[in-house]
Write a protein that holds these residues in place. Structure first.
Motif, PDB file in Angstrom:
ATOM      1  N   ILE A 156       0.518  -1.578  -0.288  1.00 15.50           N
ATOM      2  CA  ILE A 156      -0.125  -0.203   0.389  1.00 15.50           C
ATOM      3  C   ILE A 156       0.948   1.081   0.110  1.00 15.50           C
ATOM      4  O   ILE A 156       1.423   1.431   0.675  1.00 15.50           O
ATOM      5  CB  ILE A 156      -1.116  -0.573   1.264  1.00 15.50           C
ATOM      6  N   ASP A 157       0.792   2.316  -0.562  1.00 13.41           N
ATOM      7  CA  ASP A 157       1.566   3.370  -1.157  1.00 13.41           C
ATOM      8  C   ASP A 157       0.742   4.435  -0.513  1.00 13.41           C
ATOM      9  O   ASP A 157      -0.554   5.053  -0.219  1.00 13.41           O
ATOM     10  CB  ASP A 157       1.535   3.710  -2.418  1.00 13.41           C
ATOM     11  N   ILE A 158       1.933   4.762   0.483  1.00 12.03           N
ATOM     12  CA  ILE A 158       1.628   5.897   1.458  1.00 12.03           C
ATOM     13  C   ILE A 158       1.524   6.770   1.080  1.00 12.03           C
ATOM     14  O   ILE A 158       0.923   8.489   1.779  1.00 12.03           O
ATOM     15  CB  ILE A 158       1.773   4.934   3.881  1.00 12.03           C
ATOM     16  N   GLY A 159       2.812   7.077   0.199  1.00 15.81           N
ATOM     17  CA  GLY A 159       3.149   8.830  -0.104  1.00 15.81           C
ATOM     18  C   GLY A 159       4.474   8.863  -0.567  1.00 15.81           C
ATOM     19  O   GLY A 159       5.086   7.685   0.446  1.00 15.81           O
ATOM     20  N   ALA A 160       4.881   9.792  -1.002  1.00 13.04           N
ATOM     21  CA  ALA A 160       6.426   9.987  -0.922  1.00 13.04           C
ATOM     22  C   ALA A 160       6.576  10.128   0.687  1.00 13.04           C
ATOM     23  O   ALA A 160       6.101  11.080   1.496  1.00 13.04           O
ATOM     24  CB  ALA A 160       6.694  11.329  -1.776  1.00 13.04           C
ATOM     25  N   ARG A 161       8.121   9.820   0.535  1.00 11.56           N
ATOM     26  CA  ARG A 161       9.110   9.609   2.116  1.00 11.56           C
ATOM     27  C   ARG A 161       8.619  11.167   2.604  1.00 11.56           C
ATOM     28  O   ARG A 161       8.052  11.056   3.693  1.00 11.56           O
ATOM     29  CB  ARG A 161      10.508   9.727   1.724  1.00 11.56           C
ATOM     30  N   ASP A 162       8.723  12.424   1.570  1.00 13.74           N
ATOM     31  CA  ASP A 162       8.997  13.604   2.741  1.00 13.74           C
ATOM     32  C   ASP A 162       7.450  14.471   2.423  1.00 13.74           C
ATOM     33  O   ASP A 162       7.134  15.724   2.928  1.00 13.74           O
ATOM     34  CB  ASP A 162       9.653  14.712   1.828  1.00 13.74           C
ATOM     35  N   ASP A 163       6.796  13.844   2.455  1.00 14.61           N
ATOM     36  CA  ASP A 163       5.278  14.609   1.207  1.00 14.61           C
ATOM     37  C   ASP A 163       4.516  13.629   2.708  1.00 14.61           C
ATOM     38  O   ASP A 163       3.014  12.935   2.933  1.00 14.61           O
ATOM     39  CB  ASP A 163       4.510  13.788   0.655  1.00 14.61           C
ATOM     40  N   LEU A 164       4.231  14.724   4.571  1.00 15.69           N
ATOM     41  CA  LEU A 164       3.114  14.075   5.172  1.00 15.69           C
ATOM     42  C   LEU A 164       1.996  14.369   5.079  1.00 15.69           C
ATOM     43  O   LEU A 164       1.424  13.055   5.817  1.00 15.69           O
ATOM     44  CB  LEU A 164       4.260  15.069   6.079  1.00 15.69           C
ATOM     45  N   GLY A 165       1.714  15.148   4.789  1.00  9.94           N
ATOM     46  CA  GLY A 165       0.572  15.764   3.880  1.00  9.94           C
ATOM     47  C   GLY A 165      -0.373  14.316   3.792  1.00  9.94           C
ATOM     48  O   GLY A 165      -1.042  14.115   3.739  1.00  9.94           O
ATOM     49  N   THR A 166       0.300  13.562   2.345  1.00 14.24           N
ATOM     50  CA  THR A 166      -0.134  13.455   1.197  1.00 14.24           C
ATOM     51  C   THR A 166      -0.418  12.015   2.929  1.00 14.24           C
ATOM     52  O   THR A 166      -1.656  11.204   2.541  1.00 14.24           O
ATOM     53  CB  THR A 166       0.072  12.696   0.682  1.00 14.24           C
ATOM     54  N   GLN A 167       0.677  11.382   3.057  1.00 16.77           N
ATOM     55  CA  GLN A 167       0.892  10.336   4.288  1.00 16.77           C
ATOM     56  C   GLN A 167      -0.687  10.500   5.219  1.00 16.77           C
ATOM     57  O   GLN A 167      -1.281   9.312   5.905  1.00 16.77           O
ATOM     58  CB  GLN A 167       2.352  10.217   5.467  1.00 16.77           C
ATOM     59  N   ALA A 168      -0.942  11.773   5.724  1.00 14.02           N
ATOM     60  CA  ALA A 168      -1.607  11.872   6.567  1.00 14.02           C
ATOM     61  C   ALA A 168      -2.726  11.566   6.157  1.00 14.02           C
ATOM     62  O   ALA A 168      -4.317  10.827   6.110  1.00 14.02           O
ATOM     63  CB  ALA A 168      -1.845  12.858   7.442  1.00 14.02           C
ATOM     64  N   ASN A 169      -2.623  11.786   5.074  1.00 13.00           N
ATOM     65  CA  ASN A 169      -4.063  11.573   4.117  1.00 13.00           C
ATOM     66  C   ASN A 169      -4.614  10.643   3.978  1.00 13.00           C
ATOM     67  O   ASN A 169      -5.856   9.706   3.326  1.00 13.00           O
ATOM     68  CB  ASN A 169      -4.074  12.805   2.597  1.00 13.00           C
ATOM     69  N   ARG A 170      -3.530   9.445   3.841  1.00 12.69           N
ATOM     70  CA  ARG A 170      -3.654   8.368   2.822  1.00 12.69           C
ATOM     71  C   ARG A 170      -4.190   7.565   4.512  1.00 12.69           C
ATOM     72  O   ARG A 170      -3.897   5.979   4.222  1.00 12.69           O
ATOM     73  CB  ARG A 170      -2.725   7.490   2.310  1.00 12.69           C
ATOM     74  N   LEU A 171      -3.242   7.475   5.666  1.00 13.36           N
ATOM     75  CA  LEU A 171      -2.694   6.264   6.873  1.00 13.36           C
ATOM     76  C   LEU A 171      -4.346   6.060   7.576  1.00 13.36           C
ATOM     77  O   LEU A 171      -4.146   4.664   7.296  1.00 13.36           O
ATOM     78  CB  LEU A 171      -2.868   7.796   7.770  1.00 13.36           C
ATOM     79  N   PHE A 172      -5.794   6.302   7.492  1.00  6.86           N
ATOM     80  CA  PHE A 172      -6.276   5.714   8.167  1.00  6.86           C
ATOM     81  C   PHE A 172      -7.440   4.372   6.612  1.00  6.86           C
ATOM     82  O   PHE A 172      -7.074   3.599   6.515  1.00  6.86           O
ATOM     83  CB  PHE A 172      -7.765   6.702   8.479  1.00  6.86           C
ATOM     84  N   SER A 173      -6.976   5.221   5.377  1.00  4.88           N
ATOM     85  CA  SER A 173      -7.656   4.336   4.510  1.00  4.88           C
ATOM     86  C   SER A 173      -6.676   3.022   4.158  1.00  4.88           C
ATOM     87  O   SER A 173      -6.934   2.577   4.253  1.00  4.88           O
ATOM     88  CB  SER A 173      -7.585   5.179   3.467  1.00  4.88           C
ATOM     89  N   ALA A 174      -5.345   3.319   4.517  1.00  7.61           N
ATOM     90  CA  ALA A 174      -4.242   2.312   4.279  1.00  7.61           C
ATOM     91  C   ALA A 174      -4.522   1.479   5.534  1.00  7.61           C
ATOM     92  O   ALA A 174      -4.593  -0.157   4.883  1.00  7.61           O
ATOM     93  CB  ALA A 174      -2.751   2.650   4.158  1.00  7.61           C
ATOM     94  N   LEU A 175      -4.803   1.865   6.638  1.00  8.35           N
ATOM     95  CA  LEU A 175      -4.882   0.883   7.307  1.00  8.35           C
ATOM     96  C   LEU A 175      -5.923   0.251   7.136  1.00  8.35           C
ATOM     97  O   LEU A 175      -6.109  -1.405   7.275  1.00  8.35           O
ATOM     98  CB  LEU A 175      -5.060   1.498   8.877  1.00  8.35           C
ATOM     99  N   ARG A 176      -7.100   0.616   6.775  1.00  9.51           N
ATOM    100  CA  ARG A 176      -8.635  -0.386   6.844  1.00  9.51           C
ATOM    101  C   ARG A 176      -8.516  -0.938   5.337  1.00  9.51           C
ATOM    102  O   ARG A 176      -8.462  -2.588   6.046  1.00  9.51           O
ATOM    103  CB  ARG A 176     -10.181   0.519   6.253  1.00  9.51           C
TER     104      ARG A 176
END
Ligand code: AMP
Ligand code: MG
Length: 354
Positions: A285-305
């Motif tokens: 599951i692609d959580i976003g680019a390493r330094d792109d914390l905004g995208t990681q925040a945006n995807r985290l809960f969906s990714a966990l589900r």
């Protein structure tokens, strides 16, 4: 119970959908609605029974208090004792993803605050949310619109899968802009205690108040029997059905660790975008680019589900850094992983769950 689904599309008259949902709130019912952080499950914040219904629908312990949502920062006056510091915060960050804990007024029933003498207040920036609050003519008490124990919902589908049949209505907007719950601060005389990190970072708060203390419960495990400042901190944030393990260490070593894990275990990986080429596509599951914390925040809960739905024995994710928005990611992941972290080095690079 039949849950009414209202879609906020351009073809539909979204104004009348919001008005219909406001009527439900006025009549003591529950409506899930989008905000810029995550979807909220709303009821009239001055109605004791509405609060009880919220706890029941979520399966949430009733000592875990609710945040009340207001349409404009000054509306806090009706529900809480404000201060100069509150208005400084309001000027800098409201409407937006900041919740402030203040001394409550009697109009807020104990069932909303879990018996505490304080109340959590937030003015969301999402236009739909604010219109719903305005039309309801009251503050809306709203925790995240998920079943207790599952990740907060960041799109209408998550809400439908958790709460369909348990609440009166769902107002379906798009994907939440931020994707992590609000920053929570307790406002003391001239200092702030950060109780839950979010998109308003500790550094941003320091621009308004010199004295910002980060509660140790944000990053550390609570001691047994410890009573945290924010009751929600004592609850496991999200328990995936298989163990979630966080990995950290030198970039190359961690990558080798993950490649080895894929070869030896049935694992799901929440990986950085840059790692996609090196890792096998299966359960990735692609959580976003390493330094792109905004995208990681945006995807985290969906990714966990999503990870939880995969047929796997273990889930690995990167341990975030604690700077800026990273602190919010760290806080959510460390709790989901029950503080299980592997520090990868040359010795344990091949050591996977046996
Ligand atoms: P949620 O509504 O799911 O975003 O969770 C709300 C969070 O706000 C929980 O962690 C609560 O413990 C916290 N909270 C709400 N009211 C208070 C309060 N009066 N004092 C401290 N924390 C609060
Ligand atoms: Mg929640």
């Amino acid at each position: 119970m039949q849950t009414r689904i209202f879609k906020l599309t351009t073809e539909n008259d979204s104004g009348s959908a919001i008005a219909e949902c406001a009527k439900i709130i006025k009549n003591g019912g529950l409506v899930a609605f989008p905000t810029e952080t995550v979807y909220g499950l709303g009821g009239d914040a001055t109605d004791e029974d509405a609060a009880k219904k919220i706890y029941a629908a979520k399966g949430r312990p009733s000592d875990n208090p609710l945040i009340i949502h207001i349409a404009s920062p000054e509306d806090a006056e009706k529900y809480a004792h404000t201060s100069e510091l509150y208005y400084k915060l309001a000027k800098a960050f409201m409407p937006g993803p900041l919740t402030v804990i203040l001394k409550k007024k009697d109009i807020v029933p104990d069932s909303v605050t879990g018996g505490l003498s304080t109340v959590a207040v937030r003015c969301p920036s999402d236009e739909t949310a604010r219109e719903l609050i305005r039309l309801s003519g009251t503050a809306i008490a709203a925790p995240s619109a998920n079943r207790s124990g599952s990740p907060s919902p960041t799109c209408a589908e998550h809400v439908i899968s958790d709460l369909d049949g348990r609440i009166d209505a769902i107002l379906c907007g798009g994907v939440c802009e931020i994707g992590l719950e609000s920053t929570i601060v307790e406002a003391r005389e001239d200092s702030l205690i950060l109780l839950r990190p979010g998109a308003i970072t500790a550094d941003a708060l320091r621009c308004v108040c010199d004295n910002v203390e980060i509660s140790h419960a944000v990053t550390e495990m609570l001691a047994e029997n410890e009573r945290p400042l924010s009751p929600g901190m004592k609850y496991r944030h999200y328990a995936p059905s298989v163990p979630l393990v966080l990995v950290e260490g030198d970039e190359d070593l961690v990558q080798t660790f993950l490649i080895n894990a894929q070869n030896s275990e049935k694992c799901a990986l929440l990986c950085y975008h840059e790692e996609l080429d090196e890792l096998r596509g299966e359960r990735l599951i692609d959580i976003g680019a390493r330094d792109d914390l905004g995208t990681q925040a945006n995807r985290l809960f969906s990714a966990l589900r999503d990870a939880d739905k995969l047929d796997c024995d273990i889930i690995y994710a990167h341990l975030p850094k604690k700077d800026g928005l990273g602190l919010a990611l760290y806080n959510r992941l460390i709790r989901a992983a029950a503080h299980t972290v592997i520090h990868v080095d040359h010795k344990n690079i091949n050591h996977h769950k046996s």
